[in-house]
Design a protein around this motif. Structure first.
Motif, short mmCIF file in Angstrom:
data_model
loop_
_atom_site.label_atom_id
_atom_site.label_comp_id
_atom_site.label_asym_id
_atom_site.label_seq_id
_atom_site.Cartn_x
_atom_site.Cartn_y
_atom_site.Cartn_z
N GLY A 44 -38.68 22.70 -36.49
CA GLY A 44 -39.07 23.50 -35.34
C GLY A 44 -38.41 24.86 -35.28
N TYR A 75 -35.46 16.91 -31.25
CA TYR A 75 -36.78 17.47 -31.60
C TYR A 75 -37.74 16.36 -32.02
CZ TYR A 75 -40.22 20.47 -33.92
OH TYR A 75 -41.38 21.10 -34.30
N ASN A 123 -38.80 24.15 -31.40
CA ASN A 123 -37.62 23.36 -31.04
C ASN A 123 -36.90 24.07 -29.89
OD1 ASN A 123 -35.20 21.96 -30.90
ND2 ASN A 123 -35.06 21.67 -33.11
#
Length: 432
Positions: free
Chosen positions: A55, A100, A106
């Motif tokens: 992410g 995550y 993220n």
């Protein structure tokens, strides 16, 4: 070039047009530019895939892979030909520390960055110790049976993430499986240099299949709107780190994996070039650690020396360290292109999932290679027990809460393997 670091910090690169180019030699500049671009292509697939899985912003990761490679080049004095790309060893612990889920941005990236900086600091500290006293203690602390077990634990810990990535719909499974087959076919059957970039080729095949089949099979089509709107040049989206004690304790042990990985790479490069690079091991650790700290300070992934680029060197027999300066500069330019980042953002989830299955599987399989190449004897009980405990602790994500610290599956497997082997190594050398 001699094997002693005392001969001046940088070598004097001698021009050459020979088929084999030593680290302290260089090709004419047009050929050097082409060779550098080859290394960018080789590192691209994995360097971009790792931040996507975690992410992170791929632009920032690519930018700091280039900056990190330049830092490494400076610290080792241009003596060790290597490219630093995104490390997959961080994926499991970063996802655990940041919570995550595997899709989208993220939102807790800052916490992970603090942990990455801690890992880089520990790595750099190990480098300073090695510069002072040598690296023999590392080989004693982490023999092949231990490093292999830890590597296998990392790959197996990540397996559920990869499988989930291609499991949403039937079409996703098809795209993921085609991507896997395409990577394998490229690695085995592609001609020449194309065989060195199977992740890139497999990802492209999966991308095309998804693009053509998403609408007919009811999946969401690829959205190119953001790509069209993105400018060609602009500043990346930097992120500040957040220093959480628990996240730092969870992620910092990855430094141990990077040490083992980098040591293996330096030995391999030394064998390829026919030169002992042992005097530069400590510098290499320090350079990689500093590069990881800087990357984590602005939103990038932890970095490590790349086997993909070692493969390119093996094929081309061009070991000139100046080639990696060129590759680093190209990567930095890509990092300042929002258009490039937006293009990466259009990669469909099942394609990433298919690539992840291959990459995480290769991490696991690398453990077998470590054991075989080093002739690890599994008839010895200490080797068998150490490996068994590490692999299952990592695969099952065994988490330990020690005081205010949380040690995830990778950390448990890492420290558990080191401590367990040290305890069992005092016993009989062979099985009963």
């Amino acid at each position: 070039m001699t094997d002693s670091p005392a001969e001046g910090w940088f070598p004097r690169w001698k021009p050459t047009t020979a088929d084999r180019v030593a680290p302290d030699e260089r090709l004419p500049w047009p050929q050097t530019l082409i060779a550098g671009f080859q290394h960018v292509v080789a590192m691209f697939g994995s360097t971009v895939l790792a931040p996507i899985i975690m992410g992170f912003d791929p632009n920032v990761a690519v930018l700091f892979s280039g900056i990190g490679t330049l830092i490494f080049f400076l610290v080792v004095g241009g003596r060790v030909p290597s490219y630093l790309g995104s490390s997959f060893a961080f994926i499991a612990v970063v996802m655990a520390a940041s919570g995550y889920s595997g899709t989208g941005a993220n939102i807790n990236i800052g916490v992970a960055l603090g942990g990455i900086i801690a890992a880089g600091a520990l790595y750099a500290l190990i480098g300073l110790v090695v510069i002072k006293i040598g690296y023999g203690w590392i080989e004693k602390l982490m023999p092949p049976v231990v490093t292999g077990g830890i590597v296998a634990a990392i790959g197996l810990n990540l397996a559920p993430i990869a499988v989930k990535g291609i499991s949403a719909t039937g079409f996703d499974r098809v795209v993921g499986l085609i991507t896997i087959v395409a990577v394998g076919a490229a690695a085995v059957y592609a001609p020449g240099m194309l065989r060195r970039i199977p992740v890139l080729i497999g990802g492209l095949v999966g991308y095309i299949i998804y693009w053509l089949g998403a609408a007919p099979f009811g999946d969401a089509p690829i959205d190119f709107a953001r790509l069209d709107a993105a400018p060609w040049f602009g500043m990346p989206s930097f992120t500040a780190p957040v220093f959480s004690t628990s996240a730092m304790a969870l992620i910092a042990p990855v430094a141990i994996i990077l040490v083992a990985e980098n040591l293996g790479h330096i030995k391999a490069i030394g064998a390829m070039t026919g030169r002992s690079l042992d005097p530069y091991v400590g510098r290499a650790f320090l350079g990689d650690g500093l590069a990881t700290m800087l990357s984590g300070s602005f939103g990038g992934t932890g970095v490590t020396t790349y086997a993909e680029n070692m493969g390119v060197m093996a094929v081309t027999r061009i070991y000139s360290t100046l080639v990696f300066v060129v590759a680093a500069v190209i990567a930095i330019l890509l990092g300042f292109s929002p258009k490039f980042g937006a293009l990466i953002g259009t990669i469909p989830g099942p394609v990433i999932g298919g690539l992840s299955i291959v990459i995480f599987g290769l991490i696991t399989a690398t453990a077998g290679r470590i054991w075989v190449e080093n002739k690890v004897d599994f008839s010895e009980t200490k080797n068998l027990i150490t490996t068994a405990a590490a692999v299952i602790a990592g695969a099952g994500d065994l988490t330990l809460n020690i005081g205010g610290f949380t040690l995830g599956g990778i950390g448990t497997a890492t420290f558990g393997a080191i401590l367990l082997y040290a305890l069992l190594d005092r016993g009989p050398k062979t099985a009963d």
